[in-house]
Design a protein around this motif. Structure first.
Motif, PDB file in Angstrom:
ATOM      1  N   ASN A   1      -2.340  -6.142  -0.769  1.00  0.00           N
ATOM      2  CA  ASN A   1      -1.053  -5.481  -0.538  1.00  0.00           C
ATOM      3  C   ASN A   1      -0.812  -5.338   0.955  1.00  0.00           C
ATOM      4  O   ASN A   1      -1.750  -5.307   1.755  1.00  0.00           O
ATOM      5  CB  ASN A   1      -1.019  -4.110  -1.207  1.00  0.00           C
ATOM      6  CG  ASN A   1      -0.642  -4.193  -2.675  1.00  0.00           C
ATOM      7  OD1 ASN A   1      -0.377  -5.262  -3.198  1.00  0.00           O
ATOM      8  ND2 ASN A   1      -0.616  -3.050  -3.336  1.00  0.00           N
ATOM      9  N   ILE A   2       0.459  -5.208   1.327  1.00  0.00           N
ATOM     10  CA  ILE A   2       0.829  -5.087   2.736  1.00  0.00           C
ATOM     11  C   ILE A   2       1.155  -3.642   3.099  1.00  0.00           C
ATOM     12  O   ILE A   2       1.453  -2.825   2.227  1.00  0.00           O
ATOM     13  CB  ILE A   2       2.032  -6.001   3.074  1.00  0.00           C
ATOM     14  CG1 ILE A   2       3.283  -5.582   2.267  1.00  0.00           C
ATOM     15  CG2 ILE A   2       1.687  -7.463   2.833  1.00  0.00           C
ATOM     16  CD1 ILE A   2       4.568  -6.253   2.697  1.00  0.00           C
ATOM     17  N   VAL A   3       1.131  -3.349   4.383  1.00  0.00           N
ATOM     18  CA  VAL A   3       1.575  -2.046   4.885  1.00  0.00           C
ATOM     19  C   VAL A   3       3.103  -2.041   4.786  1.00  0.00           C
ATOM     20  O   VAL A   3       3.766  -2.942   5.300  1.00  0.00           O
ATOM     21  CB  VAL A   3       1.110  -1.817   6.339  1.00  0.00           C
ATOM     22  CG1 VAL A   3       1.747  -0.559   6.919  1.00  0.00           C
ATOM     23  CG2 VAL A   3      -0.405  -1.730   6.395  1.00  0.00           C
TER      24      VAL A   3
ATOM     25  N   VAL B   1       0.573  13.132  13.641  1.00  0.00           N
ATOM     26  CA  VAL B   1      -0.695  13.104  12.913  1.00  0.00           C
ATOM     27  C   VAL B   1      -0.915  11.700  12.338  1.00  0.00           C
ATOM     28  O   VAL B   1       0.000  10.879  12.271  1.00  0.00           O
ATOM     29  CB  VAL B   1      -0.730  14.156  11.769  1.00  0.00           C
ATOM     30  CG1 VAL B   1      -0.671  15.562  12.326  1.00  0.00           C
ATOM     31  CG2 VAL B   1       0.381  13.930  10.767  1.00  0.00           C
ATOM     32  N   ALA B   2      -2.152  11.467  11.889  1.00  0.00           N
ATOM     33  CA  ALA B   2      -2.541  10.158  11.380  1.00  0.00           C
ATOM     34  C   ALA B   2      -1.885   9.853  10.039  1.00  0.00           C
ATOM     35  O   ALA B   2      -1.667  10.742   9.221  1.00  0.00           O
ATOM     36  CB  ALA B   2      -4.053  10.082  11.248  1.00  0.00           C
ATOM     37  N   VAL B   3      -1.616   8.583   9.837  1.00  0.00           N
ATOM     38  CA  VAL B   3      -1.147   8.071   8.553  1.00  0.00           C
ATOM     39  C   VAL B   3      -2.001   6.850   8.227  1.00  0.00           C
ATOM     40  O   VAL B   3      -2.304   6.044   9.102  1.00  0.00           O
ATOM     41  CB  VAL B   3       0.364   7.726   8.577  1.00  0.00           C
ATOM     42  CG1 VAL B   3       0.700   6.696   9.627  1.00  0.00           C
ATOM     43  CG2 VAL B   3       0.865   7.294   7.214  1.00  0.00           C
ATOM     44  N   THR B   4      -2.432   6.767   6.969  1.00  0.00           N
ATOM     45  CA  THR B   4      -3.206   5.618   6.517  1.00  0.00           C
ATOM     46  C   THR B   4      -2.500   5.004   5.317  1.00  0.00           C
ATOM     47  O   THR B   4      -1.652   5.643   4.684  1.00  0.00           O
ATOM     48  CB  THR B   4      -4.645   6.015   6.115  1.00  0.00           C
ATOM     49  OG1 THR B   4      -4.575   7.022   5.099  1.00  0.00           O
ATOM     50  CG2 THR B   4      -5.418   6.546   7.316  1.00  0.00           C
ATOM     51  N   PHE B   5      -2.881   3.773   5.003  1.00  0.00           N
ATOM     52  CA  PHE B   5      -2.261   3.051   3.898  1.00  0.00           C
ATOM     53  C   PHE B   5      -3.353   2.440   3.041  1.00  0.00           C
ATOM     54  O   PHE B   5      -4.279   1.816   3.561  1.00  0.00           O
ATOM     55  CB  PHE B   5      -1.340   1.947   4.429  1.00  0.00           C
ATOM     56  CG  PHE B   5      -0.198   2.484   5.233  1.00  0.00           C
ATOM     57  CD1 PHE B   5       1.001   2.825   4.626  1.00  0.00           C
ATOM     58  CD2 PHE B   5      -0.316   2.677   6.605  1.00  0.00           C
ATOM     59  CE1 PHE B   5       2.048   3.343   5.358  1.00  0.00           C
ATOM     60  CE2 PHE B   5       0.732   3.186   7.349  1.00  0.00           C
ATOM     61  CZ  PHE B   5       1.913   3.525   6.726  1.00  0.00           C
ATOM     62  N   SER B   6      -3.240   2.632   1.736  1.00  0.00           N
ATOM     63  CA  SER B   6      -4.219   2.036   0.835  1.00  0.00           C
ATOM     64  C   SER B   6      -3.639   1.900  -0.562  1.00  0.00           C
ATOM     65  O   SER B   6      -2.613   2.496  -0.883  1.00  0.00           O
ATOM     66  CB  SER B   6      -5.498   2.877   0.796  1.00  0.00           C
ATOM     67  OG  SER B   6      -5.240   4.139   0.223  1.00  0.00           O
ATOM     68  N   SER B   7      -4.334   1.101  -1.371  1.00  0.00           N
ATOM     69  CA  SER B   7      -3.967   0.906  -2.770  1.00  0.00           C
ATOM     70  C   SER B   7      -5.127   0.218  -3.472  1.00  0.00           C
ATOM     71  O   SER B   7      -6.138  -0.110  -2.849  1.00  0.00           O
ATOM     72  CB  SER B   7      -2.694   0.061  -2.889  1.00  0.00           C
ATOM     73  OG  SER B   7      -2.902  -1.240  -2.395  1.00  0.00           O
TER      74      SER B   7
ATOM     75  N   HIS C   1       0.849  -1.182   0.000  1.00  0.00           N
ATOM     76  CA  HIS C   1       0.000   0.000   0.000  1.00  0.00           C
ATOM     77  C   HIS C   1       0.887   1.235   0.000  1.00  0.00           C
ATOM     78  O   HIS C   1       2.074   1.162   0.334  1.00  0.00           O
ATOM     79  CB  HIS C   1      -0.885   0.032   1.256  1.00  0.00           C
ATOM     80  CG  HIS C   1      -1.895  -1.071   1.327  1.00  0.00           C
ATOM     81  ND1 HIS C   1      -2.814  -1.318   0.352  1.00  0.00           N
ATOM     82  CD2 HIS C   1      -2.131  -1.981   2.298  1.00  0.00           C
ATOM     83  CE1 HIS C   1      -3.580  -2.335   0.695  1.00  0.00           C
ATOM     84  NE2 HIS C   1      -3.180  -2.767   1.875  1.00  0.00           N
ATOM     85  N   GLU C   2       0.305   2.382  -0.325  1.00  0.00           N
ATOM     86  CA  GLU C   2       1.012   3.659  -0.241  1.00  0.00           C
ATOM     87  C   GLU C   2       0.560   4.392   1.016  1.00  0.00           C
ATOM     88  O   GLU C   2      -0.573   4.245   1.463  1.00  0.00           O
ATOM     89  CB  GLU C   2       0.708   4.520  -1.466  1.00  0.00           C
ATOM     90  CG  GLU C   2       1.305   3.965  -2.736  1.00  0.00           C
ATOM     91  CD  GLU C   2       1.052   4.862  -3.925  1.00  0.00           C
ATOM     92  OE1 GLU C   2       1.675   5.945  -3.995  1.00  0.00           O
ATOM     93  OE2 GLU C   2       0.216   4.483  -4.764  1.00  0.00           O
TER      94      GLU C   2
END
Length: 193
Positions: free
Chosen positions: A63-65, A52-58, A14-15
């Motif tokens: 997909n992995i973090v 601050v928050a960080v999220t991961f998606s793709s 993920h990004e």
């Protein structure tokens, strides 16, 4: 010595995405293009930094973090494992700020200028419609970038990250996921790249 362009491994990971509104509220007059202007974040802080928050998606749900992700063209988001391993190399090249969930933001401040460009190995394509030029081939002079671990090309608006063998070796030998190392520095600018 080989120089690499850092790209997200979008096929496997993920990004990272940082909550930019929350991020920006902590600074005086911070623009989204701060990495391209090579802005020192710690100098613009209104007060003490609050993660601050960080999220991961793709597009791929399996997909992995990642341990490392390129964010906002020329910053990195690092897992706590990546930060601990890479801090000695990164600390001299930019700023590290804690994010939520044990992640860190690396704001690269090392920028190289035109004198690092090898004119013999570089060719530019002029885009008349946009009034700009983009590299068809990009080569750098080894002596001009010796000892610099990670950097941005100031001659291309600091629009991406490059690194040397030392950083790549450390990332690969510790199985840190998330990025790929592209040897063709102009690859993303060419058709199909």
């Amino acid at each position: 010595m080989t120089t690499y362009r850092l790209l997200n491994d979008v096929n496997n990971c993920h990004e990272a995405f940082i909550d930019f509104k929350s991020f920006r509220r902590q600074f005086n007059e911070l623009k989204v293009w701060f990495p391209q202007e090579n802005v020192r974040l710690l100098e613009k802080l209104k007060k003490t930094w609050v993660p601050v928050a960080v999220t991961f998606s793709s597009d791929k749900t399996n997909n992995i973090v990642p341990d490392i992700s390129v964010w906002n063209l020329s910053c990195l988001v690092l897992s706590s494992k990546a930060e601990a391993l890479l801090r000695p190399l990164l600390a001299t090249e930019g700023e590290l700020l804690a994010l939520e969930q044990g992640f860190y933001l690396f704001n690269c401040l090392q920028s190289i200028g035109n004198k690092a460009v090898d004119a013999k190995g570089t060719s530019m394509q002029i885009e008349f419609a946009e009034g700009a030029s983009t590299p068809k081939a990009l080569a750098l002079i080894s002596e001009q970038i010796a000892g610099i671990t990670i950097f941005k090309p100031g001659f291309l608006d600091n629009g991406f990250l490059m690194c040397q063998d030392e950083l790549k070796s450390l990332i690969v030998s510790n199985n840190l996921s998330g990025i790929t190392f592209e040897e063709n520095l102009a690859q993303i600018f060419s058709a199909g790249g």
